[in-house]
Write a protein that holds these residues in place. Sequence first.
Motif, PDB file in Angstrom:
ATOM      1  N   CYS A  24       0.874  -1.127  -0.171  1.00  0.00           N
ATOM      2  CA  CYS A  24       0.234  -0.024  -0.132  1.00  0.00           C
ATOM      3  C   CYS A  24       1.035   1.512  -0.096  1.00  0.00           C
ATOM      4  CB  CYS A  24      -0.639  -0.335   1.517  1.00  0.00           C
ATOM      5  SG  CYS A  24      -2.425  -1.138   1.761  1.00  0.00           S
ATOM      6  N   GLN A  25      -0.018   2.198  -1.041  1.00  0.00           N
ATOM      7  CA  GLN A  25       0.971   3.618  -0.491  1.00  0.00           C
ATOM      8  C   GLN A  25       0.285   4.132   1.010  1.00  0.00           C
ATOM      9  OE1 GLN A  25       0.196   6.987  -3.043  1.00  0.00           O
ATOM     10  NE2 GLN A  25       0.835   5.554  -5.103  1.00  0.00           N
ATOM     11  N   LEU A  26       0.255   4.888   1.476  1.00  0.00           N
ATOM     12  CA  LEU A  26       0.797   5.453   2.718  1.00  0.00           C
ATOM     13  C   LEU A  26       0.455   7.016   3.033  1.00  0.00           C
ATOM     14  CD1 LEU A  26      -0.124   5.609   5.835  1.00  0.00           C
ATOM     15  CD2 LEU A  26       2.128   5.597   6.595  1.00  0.00           C
ATOM     16  N   LEU A  27      -0.687   7.489   3.246  1.00  0.00           N
ATOM     17  CA  LEU A  27      -1.119   8.697   2.373  1.00  0.00           C
ATOM     18  C   LEU A  27      -1.673   9.740   4.141  1.00  0.00           C
ATOM     19  CD1 LEU A  27      -3.722   8.080  -0.486  1.00  0.00           C
ATOM     20  CD2 LEU A  27      -0.810   8.458  -0.695  1.00  0.00           C
ATOM     21  N   MET A  28      -1.613  10.580   4.548  1.00  0.00           N
ATOM     22  CA  MET A  28      -2.310  11.123   5.293  1.00  0.00           C
ATOM     23  C   MET A  28      -3.048  12.558   5.183  1.00  0.00           C
ATOM     24  SD  MET A  28      -0.009  13.721   8.451  1.00  0.00           S
ATOM     25  CE  MET A  28       0.481  14.548   6.965  1.00  0.00           C
ATOM     26  N   MET A  29      -4.549  11.947   5.550  1.00  0.00           N
ATOM     27  CA  MET A  29      -5.755  13.452   5.079  1.00  0.00           C
ATOM     28  C   MET A  29      -5.115  14.592   5.832  1.00  0.00           C
ATOM     29  SD  MET A  29      -9.075  13.360   3.749  1.00  0.00           S
ATOM     30  CE  MET A  29      -9.576  11.678   3.600  1.00  0.00           C
ATOM     31  N   ASN A  30      -5.089  15.243   5.164  1.00  0.00           N
ATOM     32  CA  ASN A  30      -4.805  17.530   5.342  1.00  0.00           C
ATOM     33  C   ASN A  30      -6.602  18.006   5.924  1.00  0.00           C
ATOM     34  OD1 ASN A  30      -3.204  19.187   4.702  1.00  0.00           O
ATOM     35  ND2 ASN A  30      -3.721  20.149   3.041  1.00  0.00           N
ATOM     36  N   ASP A  31      -6.190  17.150   7.252  1.00  0.00           N
ATOM     37  CA  ASP A  31      -7.204  17.573   7.949  1.00  0.00           C
ATOM     38  C   ASP A  31      -6.779  17.031   9.894  1.00  0.00           C
ATOM     39  OD1 ASP A  31      -9.407  18.411   9.679  1.00  0.00           O
ATOM     40  OD2 ASP A  31     -10.462  17.238   8.858  1.00  0.00           O
ATOM     41  N   SER A  32      -6.131  18.414   9.645  1.00  0.00           N
ATOM     42  CA  SER A  32      -5.420  18.525  11.118  1.00  0.00           C
ATOM     43  C   SER A  32      -6.539  18.761  12.673  1.00  0.00           C
ATOM     44  CB  SER A  32      -4.996  19.919  11.491  1.00  0.00           C
ATOM     45  OG  SER A  32      -5.433  21.041  11.624  1.00  0.00           O
ATOM     46  N   ARG A  33      -7.189  17.973  12.226  1.00  0.00           N
ATOM     47  CA  ARG A  33      -8.213  18.373  13.368  1.00  0.00           C
ATOM     48  C   ARG A  33      -8.289  16.280  14.009  1.00  0.00           C
ATOM     49  NH1 ARG A  33     -14.100  17.859  11.160  1.00  0.00           N
ATOM     50  NH2 ARG A  33     -12.798  17.526   9.652  1.00  0.00           N
ATOM     51  N   TYR A  34      -7.855  15.226  12.847  1.00  0.00           N
ATOM     52  CA  TYR A  34      -7.489  14.642  13.659  1.00  0.00           C
ATOM     53  C   TYR A  34      -6.613  13.820  13.099  1.00  0.00           C
ATOM     54  CZ  TYR A  34     -12.606  14.656  13.566  1.00  0.00           C
ATOM     55  OH  TYR A  34     -14.255  15.670  13.613  1.00  0.00           O
ATOM     56  N   PRO A  35      -5.685  12.834  13.645  1.00  0.00           N
ATOM     57  CA  PRO A  35      -4.420  12.124  12.864  1.00  0.00           C
ATOM     58  C   PRO A  35      -5.358  10.780  12.099  1.00  0.00           C
ATOM     59  CG  PRO A  35      -4.100  12.410  15.324  1.00  0.00           C
ATOM     60  CD  PRO A  35      -5.421  12.768  15.205  1.00  0.00           C
ATOM     61  N   TRP A  36      -5.362  11.665  10.972  1.00  0.00           N
ATOM     62  CA  TRP A  36      -5.738  10.706   9.443  1.00  0.00           C
ATOM     63  C   TRP A  36      -5.215   9.913   8.474  1.00  0.00           C
ATOM     64  CZ3 TRP A  36     -11.311  12.878   8.216  1.00  0.00           C
ATOM     65  CH2 TRP A  36     -11.961  11.958   7.576  1.00  0.00           C
ATOM     66  N   PHE A  37      -4.975   8.542   8.641  1.00  0.00           N
ATOM     67  CA  PHE A  37      -3.961   8.108   7.647  1.00  0.00           C
ATOM     68  C   PHE A  37      -4.796   7.549   6.260  1.00  0.00           C
ATOM     69  CE2 PHE A  37      -1.753   9.834  11.162  1.00  0.00           C
ATOM     70  CZ  PHE A  37      -0.709  10.512  10.428  1.00  0.00           C
ATOM     71  N   PRO A 107     -18.839  11.491  19.520  1.00  0.00           N
ATOM     72  CA  PRO A 107     -18.976   9.466  19.257  1.00  0.00           C
ATOM     73  C   PRO A 107     -18.468   9.105  17.483  1.00  0.00           C
ATOM     74  CG  PRO A 107     -21.037   9.393  20.562  1.00  0.00           C
ATOM     75  CD  PRO A 107     -20.091  11.082  20.427  1.00  0.00           C
ATOM     76  N   ALA A 108     -19.543  10.166  17.313  1.00  0.00           N
ATOM     77  CA  ALA A 108     -20.201  10.516  16.369  1.00  0.00           C
ATOM     78  C   ALA A 108     -18.810   9.642  14.841  1.00  0.00           C
ATOM     79  CB  ALA A 108     -20.691  11.480  15.109  1.00  0.00           C
ATOM     80  N   PRO A 109     -18.676   9.220  13.982  1.00  0.00           N
ATOM     81  CA  PRO A 109     -18.145   8.979  12.827  1.00  0.00           C
ATOM     82  C   PRO A 109     -17.473  10.711  12.373  1.00  0.00           C
ATOM     83  CG  PRO A 109     -19.810   7.886  11.802  1.00  0.00           C
ATOM     84  CD  PRO A 109     -20.236   8.909  13.073  1.00  0.00           C
ATOM     85  N   VAL A 110     -16.278  10.724  11.517  1.00  0.00           N
ATOM     86  CA  VAL A 110     -16.228  12.240  11.155  1.00  0.00           C
ATOM     87  C   VAL A 110     -16.288  11.884   9.649  1.00  0.00           C
ATOM     88  CG1 VAL A 110     -14.003  11.896  12.873  1.00  0.00           C
ATOM     89  CG2 VAL A 110     -13.690  11.405  10.370  1.00  0.00           C
ATOM     90  N   TRP A 111     -17.090  11.541   9.371  1.00  0.00           N
ATOM     91  CA  TRP A 111     -17.695  11.614   7.444  1.00  0.00           C
ATOM     92  C   TRP A 111     -18.260  13.054   7.719  1.00  0.00           C
ATOM     93  CZ3 TRP A 111     -15.491   6.563   8.494  1.00  0.00           C
ATOM     94  CH2 TRP A 111     -14.318   6.233   7.488  1.00  0.00           C
ATOM     95  N   GLY A 112     -18.251  13.935   6.869  1.00  0.00           N
ATOM     96  CA  GLY A 112     -19.274  15.195   6.570  1.00  0.00           C
ATOM     97  C   GLY A 112     -19.403  15.938   7.553  1.00  0.00           C
ATOM     98  N   LYS A 113     -18.922  16.040   9.059  1.00  0.00           N
ATOM     99  CA  LYS A 113     -19.160  16.387  10.260  1.00  0.00           C
ATOM    100  C   LYS A 113     -19.021  17.882   9.897  1.00  0.00           C
ATOM    101  CE  LYS A 113     -20.976  13.243  12.863  1.00  0.00           C
ATOM    102  NZ  LYS A 113     -22.524  13.691  13.660  1.00  0.00           N
ATOM    103  N   PHE A 114     -17.979  18.767   9.799  1.00  0.00           N
ATOM    104  CA  PHE A 114     -17.338  19.896   9.886  1.00  0.00           C
ATOM    105  C   PHE A 114     -16.217  19.667   8.190  1.00  0.00           C
ATOM    106  CE2 PHE A 114     -17.235  17.525  14.261  1.00  0.00           C
ATOM    107  CZ  PHE A 114     -18.202  18.635  14.567  1.00  0.00           C
ATOM    108  N   ASP A 115     -15.943  20.849   8.157  1.00  0.00           N
ATOM    109  CA  ASP A 115     -14.718  21.008   7.184  1.00  0.00           C
ATOM    110  C   ASP A 115     -13.450  21.040   7.387  1.00  0.00           C
ATOM    111  OD1 ASP A 115     -16.429  21.865   5.533  1.00  0.00           O
ATOM    112  OD2 ASP A 115     -16.526  24.156   6.375  1.00  0.00           O
TER     113      ASP A 115
END
Length: 137
Positions: A24-37, A107-115
């Motif tokens: 796999c390629q390892l990517l980091m989502m460019n969203d500093s609110r969560y460490p998201w890979f 405790p909700a999922p992070v998708w679509g919650k905030f910009d």
Amino acid sequence: MATTFTLHPRLQQDCIVIGRLQLCQLLMMNDSRYPWFVLVPEKAQLVEIYQLNKAERKLLIEESSYLAEHLAALYKADKINIAAIGNLVPQLHIHHIVRYQTDKAWPAPVWGKFDAVPYTEQEITDNITLLKNRLNL
């Protein structure tokens, strides 16, 4: 004619490439609110995990577990959310999101919650260095 692997444009837009594991390629989502890979198997035209052969499926689970274990320790996670949704980006990719009981979406999922809140250049450099050192990339 074999098709070559190309990273989906949305992943190119939203993520920063960190490096490569065996599959796999390892990517980091460019969203500093969560460490998201994100792990993306470098195989052309994959949509679902079952499309990998048996050895590749095992390797994907090993790489995902390896990443999750190191993320949990490195970022002192309360929980690691791991998901392969693919509704917007059909290319097979596995999210690994470090969660804290104190994060804004808990405790909700992070998708679509905030910009997204993009990382600064220094934060990008710091996170990539930290992760590459931890994972021996």
